[in-house]
Design a protein around this motif. Structure first.
Motif, PDB file in Angstrom:
ATOM      1  N   GLY A 279       0.821  -1.210   0.000  1.00 23.57           N
ATOM      2  CA  GLY A 279       0.000   0.000   0.000  1.00 23.57           C
ATOM      3  C   GLY A 279       0.851   1.254   0.000  1.00 23.57           C
ATOM      4  O   GLY A 279       0.544   2.230  -0.683  1.00 23.57           O
ATOM      5  N   ILE A 280       1.949   1.239   0.754  1.00 20.25           N
ATOM      6  CA  ILE A 280       2.877   2.372   0.756  1.00 20.25           C
ATOM      7  C   ILE A 280       3.588   2.478  -0.588  1.00 20.25           C
ATOM      8  O   ILE A 280       3.762   3.575  -1.136  1.00 20.25           O
ATOM      9  CB  ILE A 280       3.883   2.210   1.911  1.00 20.25           C
ATOM     10  CG1 ILE A 280       3.147   2.310   3.253  1.00 20.25           C
ATOM     11  CG2 ILE A 280       4.998   3.240   1.819  1.00 20.25           C
ATOM     12  CD1 ILE A 280       4.010   2.020   4.457  1.00 20.25           C
ATOM     13  N   VAL A 281       4.004   1.327  -1.130  1.00 19.45           N
ATOM     14  CA  VAL A 281       4.668   1.317  -2.436  1.00 19.45           C
ATOM     15  C   VAL A 281       3.745   1.902  -3.504  1.00 19.45           C
ATOM     16  O   VAL A 281       4.186   2.660  -4.381  1.00 19.45           O
ATOM     17  CB  VAL A 281       5.087  -0.127  -2.797  1.00 19.45           C
ATOM     18  CG1 VAL A 281       5.534  -0.210  -4.248  1.00 19.45           C
ATOM     19  CG2 VAL A 281       6.200  -0.599  -1.872  1.00 19.45           C
ATOM     20  N   ARG A 282       2.484   1.574  -3.431  1.00 12.57           N
ATOM     21  CA  ARG A 282       1.529   2.083  -4.420  1.00 12.57           C
ATOM     22  C   ARG A 282       1.473   3.601  -4.387  1.00 12.57           C
ATOM     23  O   ARG A 282       1.502   4.252  -5.448  1.00 12.57           O
ATOM     24  CB  ARG A 282       0.148   1.487  -4.135  1.00 12.57           C
ATOM     25  CG  ARG A 282      -0.956   2.025  -5.020  1.00 12.57           C
ATOM     26  CD  ARG A 282      -2.275   1.357  -4.695  1.00 12.57           C
ATOM     27  NE  ARG A 282      -2.642   1.558  -3.292  1.00 12.57           N
ATOM     28  CZ  ARG A 282      -3.680   0.973  -2.702  1.00 12.57           C
ATOM     29  NH1 ARG A 282      -4.454   0.146  -3.395  1.00 12.57           N
ATOM     30  NH2 ARG A 282      -3.950   1.214  -1.436  1.00 12.57           N
ATOM     31  N   ILE A 283       1.393   4.178  -3.214  1.00 14.62           N
ATOM     32  CA  ILE A 283       1.297   5.641  -3.104  1.00 14.62           C
ATOM     33  C   ILE A 283       2.556   6.308  -3.638  1.00 14.62           C
ATOM     34  O   ILE A 283       2.494   7.265  -4.429  1.00 14.62           O
ATOM     35  CB  ILE A 283       1.055   6.028  -1.633  1.00 14.62           C
ATOM     36  CG1 ILE A 283      -0.285   5.466  -1.142  1.00 14.62           C
ATOM     37  CG2 ILE A 283       1.086   7.540  -1.483  1.00 14.62           C
ATOM     38  CD1 ILE A 283      -0.510   5.650   0.341  1.00 14.62           C
ATOM     39  N   ILE A 284       3.729   5.788  -3.238  1.00 14.29           N
ATOM     40  CA  ILE A 284       4.992   6.414  -3.641  1.00 14.29           C
ATOM     41  C   ILE A 284       5.210   6.241  -5.143  1.00 14.29           C
ATOM     42  O   ILE A 284       5.616   7.184  -5.840  1.00 14.29           O
ATOM     43  CB  ILE A 284       6.165   5.808  -2.841  1.00 14.29           C
ATOM     44  CG1 ILE A 284       5.978   6.052  -1.348  1.00 14.29           C
ATOM     45  CG2 ILE A 284       7.481   6.390  -3.314  1.00 14.29           C
ATOM     46  CD1 ILE A 284       7.043   5.403  -0.481  1.00 14.29           C
ATOM     47  N   ALA A 285       4.951   5.024  -5.665  1.00 17.15           N
ATOM     48  CA  ALA A 285       5.209   4.762  -7.089  1.00 17.15           C
ATOM     49  C   ALA A 285       4.336   5.632  -7.976  1.00 17.15           C
ATOM     50  O   ALA A 285       4.818   6.217  -8.960  1.00 17.15           O
ATOM     51  CB  ALA A 285       4.976   3.279  -7.385  1.00 17.15           C
ATOM     52  N   VAL A 286       3.057   5.731  -7.656  1.00 23.51           N
ATOM     53  CA  VAL A 286       2.153   6.546  -8.476  1.00 23.51           C
ATOM     54  C   VAL A 286       2.581   8.013  -8.447  1.00 23.51           C
ATOM     55  O   VAL A 286       2.571   8.706  -9.476  1.00 23.51           O
ATOM     56  CB  VAL A 286       0.704   6.381  -7.988  1.00 23.51           C
ATOM     57  CG1 VAL A 286      -0.219   7.376  -8.691  1.00 23.51           C
ATOM     58  CG2 VAL A 286       0.217   4.960  -8.224  1.00 23.51           C
ATOM     59  N   VAL A 295       3.894   9.900 -16.206  1.00 23.32           N
ATOM     60  CA  VAL A 295       3.248   8.637 -16.558  1.00 23.32           C
ATOM     61  C   VAL A 295       1.992   8.492 -15.714  1.00 23.32           C
ATOM     62  O   VAL A 295       2.045   8.562 -14.482  1.00 23.32           O
ATOM     63  CB  VAL A 295       4.192   7.430 -16.326  1.00 23.32           C
ATOM     64  CG1 VAL A 295       3.436   6.122 -16.515  1.00 23.32           C
ATOM     65  CG2 VAL A 295       5.376   7.509 -17.277  1.00 23.32           C
ATOM     66  N   GLN A 296       0.861   8.283 -16.388  1.00 22.66           N
ATOM     67  CA  GLN A 296      -0.400   8.062 -15.693  1.00 22.66           C
ATOM     68  C   GLN A 296      -0.661   6.557 -15.574  1.00 22.66           C
ATOM     69  O   GLN A 296      -0.432   5.814 -16.531  1.00 22.66           O
ATOM     70  CB  GLN A 296      -1.546   8.731 -16.446  1.00 22.66           C
ATOM     71  CG  GLN A 296      -1.369  10.220 -16.656  1.00 22.66           C
ATOM     72  CD  GLN A 296      -2.482  10.811 -17.487  1.00 22.66           C
ATOM     73  OE1 GLN A 296      -3.540  10.212 -17.638  1.00 22.66           O
ATOM     74  NE2 GLN A 296      -2.263  11.998 -18.035  1.00 22.66           N
ATOM     75  N   ILE A 297      -1.139   6.140 -14.428  1.00 29.29           N
ATOM     76  CA  ILE A 297      -1.428   4.728 -14.172  1.00 29.29           C
ATOM     77  C   ILE A 297      -2.919   4.485 -14.341  1.00 29.29           C
ATOM     78  O   ILE A 297      -3.754   5.257 -13.855  1.00 29.29           O
ATOM     79  CB  ILE A 297      -0.975   4.321 -12.758  1.00 29.29           C
ATOM     80  CG1 ILE A 297       0.516   4.569 -12.587  1.00 29.29           C
ATOM     81  CG2 ILE A 297      -1.299   2.857 -12.492  1.00 29.29           C
ATOM     82  CD1 ILE A 297       1.394   3.783 -13.535  1.00 29.29           C
ATOM     83  N   ASN A 298      -3.270   3.408 -15.060  1.00 29.26           N
ATOM     84  CA  ASN A 298      -4.685   3.048 -15.198  1.00 29.26           C
ATOM     85  C   ASN A 298      -5.306   2.798 -13.830  1.00 29.26           C
ATOM     86  O   ASN A 298      -4.661   2.287 -12.912  1.00 29.26           O
ATOM     87  CB  ASN A 298      -4.827   1.806 -16.076  1.00 29.26           C
ATOM     88  CG  ASN A 298      -4.528   2.101 -17.535  1.00 29.26           C
ATOM     89  OD1 ASN A 298      -4.781   3.201 -18.006  1.00 29.26           O
ATOM     90  ND2 ASN A 298      -3.983   1.124 -18.240  1.00 29.26           N
ATOM     91  N   ARG A 299      -6.569   3.097 -13.727  1.00 29.63           N
ATOM     92  CA  ARG A 299      -7.226   3.075 -12.417  1.00 29.63           C
ATOM     93  C   ARG A 299      -7.553   1.682 -11.904  1.00 29.63           C
ATOM     94  O   ARG A 299      -8.026   1.529 -10.782  1.00 29.63           O
ATOM     95  CB  ARG A 299      -8.516   3.899 -12.483  1.00 29.63           C
ATOM     96  CG  ARG A 299      -8.271   5.376 -12.745  1.00 29.63           C
ATOM     97  CD  ARG A 299      -9.576   6.160 -12.751  1.00 29.63           C
ATOM     98  NE  ARG A 299      -9.354   7.586 -12.976  1.00 29.63           N
ATOM     99  CZ  ARG A 299     -10.330   8.485 -13.014  1.00 29.63           C
ATOM    100  NH1 ARG A 299     -11.596   8.090 -12.862  1.00 29.63           N
ATOM    101  NH2 ARG A 299     -10.044   9.764 -13.219  1.00 29.63           N
ATOM    102  N   ASP A 300      -7.355   0.651 -12.706  1.00 33.34           N
ATOM    103  CA  ASP A 300      -7.718  -0.694 -12.267  1.00 33.34           C
ATOM    104  C   ASP A 300      -6.622  -1.360 -11.434  1.00 33.34           C
ATOM    105  O   ASP A 300      -6.717  -2.548 -11.127  1.00 33.34           O
ATOM    106  CB  ASP A 300      -8.049  -1.582 -13.469  1.00 33.34           C
ATOM    107  CG  ASP A 300      -6.870  -1.704 -14.425  1.00 33.34           C
ATOM    108  OD1 ASP A 300      -5.890  -0.949 -14.266  1.00 33.34           O
ATOM    109  OD2 ASP A 300      -6.942  -2.549 -15.342  1.00 33.34           O
ATOM    110  N   TYR A 301      -5.567  -0.621 -11.058  1.00 33.98           N
ATOM    111  CA  TYR A 301      -4.510  -1.226 -10.237  1.00 33.98           C
ATOM    112  C   TYR A 301      -5.017  -1.434  -8.815  1.00 33.98           C
ATOM    113  O   TYR A 301      -5.826  -0.662  -8.303  1.00 33.98           O
ATOM    114  CB  TYR A 301      -3.249  -0.362 -10.249  1.00 33.98           C
ATOM    115  CG  TYR A 301      -3.379   0.973  -9.537  1.00 33.98           C
ATOM    116  CD1 TYR A 301      -3.058   1.102  -8.189  1.00 33.98           C
ATOM    117  CD2 TYR A 301      -3.817   2.109 -10.223  1.00 33.98           C
ATOM    118  CE1 TYR A 301      -3.173   2.319  -7.542  1.00 33.98           C
ATOM    119  CE2 TYR A 301      -3.931   3.318  -9.586  1.00 33.98           C
ATOM    120  CZ  TYR A 301      -3.608   3.432  -8.237  1.00 33.98           C
ATOM    121  OH  TYR A 301      -3.722   4.630  -7.599  1.00 33.98           O
TER     122      TYR A 301
END
Length: 551
Positions: A279-286, A295-301
């Motif tokens: 969950g922390i990785v997701r916030i930092i990576a995005v 780079v925009q990430i698709n919302r289905d991640y």
């Protein structure tokens, strides 16, 4: 790693020839490549000349739209541009690939999708389930079309020193209005270079361990997340040890980094044992992808348990198996069924669908192959050798399913495809014999020891009709000298091992247990009436039952 310095290694005819050979491999059947081959020496001289004097400018791209599950816009460049770009970068390809982390195997020679498959499969098979219990999959939205030219040039500058190579790469970047052109080899390398720094940063857990303030902030967020998401007995056991234990645990994760990381161009996958860490990785990576790389990430991640499967590159990865993705599985089954209906045998189908079978063989698809009737086993080979055709000079490979030569109700009512075979055959011979599969119970009267008749039930083989025929693809009408009209036929041709048609007419045989057809063969016609053209058609009875009949 040192930056690449262009010292003129690309400015030789041997390098240009090698670049063209790499580009044209398996493409010599294309008309454009054949035309290029007709004046190959002068074309390669032109490439070499433009490499030396830097007079080359990219030609306008021709758009091409490909729709495979989603819409993609490709940019088609002329062969001259492909060869020149390949020649300019060929001496330095290995150095560029070494700059990209091995966890990102796309584009590399002899690696690509199957390298990612081996890495993920071996990791999930070799690690304990708890070590990679969760995964975070992210997919960049329109990765190539939305690349920022300034950021892409910055990434090229980090790896290539000023010189001819750098200027050629910049020309390719500036030749496209926005992003990078899909369909060009250099742009595929751009796709890997663009996020090469992010890959190493992610595997170092974004260097949050080097900044005490960031480490303290994310440690507190980790403790809060563990408290909020606690569900299992293991979670409550960790909470009972106190915040200091959780803080030390998170610092150990930060020090260890994120070794279970993979990227395939625009698909990024993290695996970890702790869902809160992901969950922390997701916030930092995005945030880093949006801020530093646009780079925009698709919302289905989302973060999912690994036992639900990791879907990437047409496969679904589990802890104990690898399956083919649903779309690829359906495509394989659809093409195999289509070729079977056209009369191709197993080996011919395997040759024509070699790419799909080669893709599927890396997964656990034994049951799929058996369902399609395409498994390659010694038992099946032995069984095929033992098959005895009901007619002389015929082999078991000439047998086809009876349902493939019947005109069904859908086709009779006009629902079939207009470009398909109309199911007309030339019936050459037939036999009525005992079935080797179907059995039926009959009641017979037999005398007992006293001479009295006694009815008993016996199980006997059912009767089947075996027919020998040719497929009529076209009927030709010619008028004779006496004014009568005569028919001639164009038959389907036999095929060689490569699946190419020969000059011989193909003959087939099939079995059916239809009682109506058997009754017709016994009463309505005889061998003296053959050969004769006919159609086996399906009808519907008064009570809704269906049956086949020769018309």
């Amino acid at each position: 790693m040192r930056r690449i310095r262009d010292r003129g290694e690309a400015e030789s005819m041997a390098n240009v020839q090698a670049a063209y050979d790499n580009f044209s491999r398996s493409k010599h059947k294309r008309k454009a490549v054949r035309d290029y081959d007709e004046r190959l020496d002068s074309n390669l001289d032109r490439v070499l000349h433009e490499l030396r004097d830097e007079s080359w400018m990219p030609s306008p791209y021709r758009p091409k739209v490909v729709v495979e599950r989603k819409r993609r816009e490709l940019a088609r460049a002329p062969i001259h541009d492909h060869v020149l770009e390949a020649a300019a970068i060929l001496p330095y390809e290995t150095t560029l690939y070494d700059y990209i982390a091995w966890q990102c195997p796309a584009v590399r020679p002899n690696m690509g999708q199957h390298a990612l498959l081996r890495v993920l499969r071996n990791e999930l098979f070799g690690c304990s389930q708890s070590e990679v219990a969760y995964n975070l999959s992210m997919d960049a939205h329109h990765y190539f079309p939305l690349m920022d030219h300034d950021i892409l040039k910055r990434q090229i500058l980090r790896k290539v020193k000023p010189g001819k190579l750098q200027r050629v790469l910049f020309k390719v970047v500036d030749s496209y209005l926005q992003g990078a052109p899909l369909g060009v080899k250099v742009s595929q390398i751009f796709g890997m270079l663009y996020l090469a720094d992010f890959d190493r940063l992610a595997m170092r857990f974004f260097d949050i361990g080097n900044d005490p303030e960031r480490l303290a902030y994310w440690t507190s967020k980790y403790i809060e997340g563990r408290i909020i998401t606690a569900r299992s007995p293991e979670d409550y056991a960790d909470l009972c040890r106190g915040p200091a234990f959780l803080a030390d645990k998170f610092r150990r994760y930060v020090a260890a980094g994120l070794p279970h990381y993979s990227r395939f161009v625009d698909n990024i996958i993290f695996r970890h044992e702790d869902k809160t860490v992901l969950g922390i990785v997701r916030i930092i990576a995005v945030a880093i992808l949006a801020r530093d790389y646009h780079v925009q990430i698709n919302r289905d991640y989302n973060i999912r348990p690994t036992h639900m499967g990791i879907r990437i590159c047409g496969y679904v990865f589990f802890h104990d198996r690898v399956l083919l993705a649903k779309h690829n599985k359906q495509e394989l089954a659809r093409h195999v069924a289509k070729l079977q209906k056209r009369g191709f045998d197993e080996e011919q189908i395997r040759l024509r669908q070699a790419s799909r079978f080669g893709y599927a063989k890396h997964a656990n698809c034994i049951h799929l192959f058996k369902t399609l009737g395409m498994e390659k086993s010694l038992g099946k080979i032995i069984k095929s050798h033992r098959v005895k055709a009901p007619f002389e000079e015929m082999t078991g490979s000439q047998k086809i399913n009876f349902s493939l030569i019947c005109k069904t109700l859908t086709e009779v009512n006009g629902g079939g495809r207009p470009d398909t075979w109309n199911k007309k055959i030339l019936l050459e011979d037939y036999k009525i014999e005992d079935s080797k599969i179907d059995r039926q119970k009959v009641t017979v009267s037999v005398p007992d020891s006293s001479g009295n008749l006694q009815e008993i039930t016996k199980v006997v083989a059912s009767k089947v009709l075996a027919i020998r025929f040719k497929k009529i693809l076209e009927t030709l009408h010619t008028e004779a000298s006496d004014g009568s009209v005569q028919e001639s036929y164009v038959f389907e041709k036999a095929r060689d091992r490569e699946g190419n048609p020969t000059l011989l007419d193909a003959e087939f045989y099939a079995f059916t247990g239809s009682k109506v057809l058997i009754d017709q063969a016994q009463k309505d016609f005889s061998h003296e009436d053959l050969p004769a053209p006919t159609v086996i058609q399906q009808f519907e009875g008064k009570k809704g039952q269906t049956f086949f009949k020769i018309t």
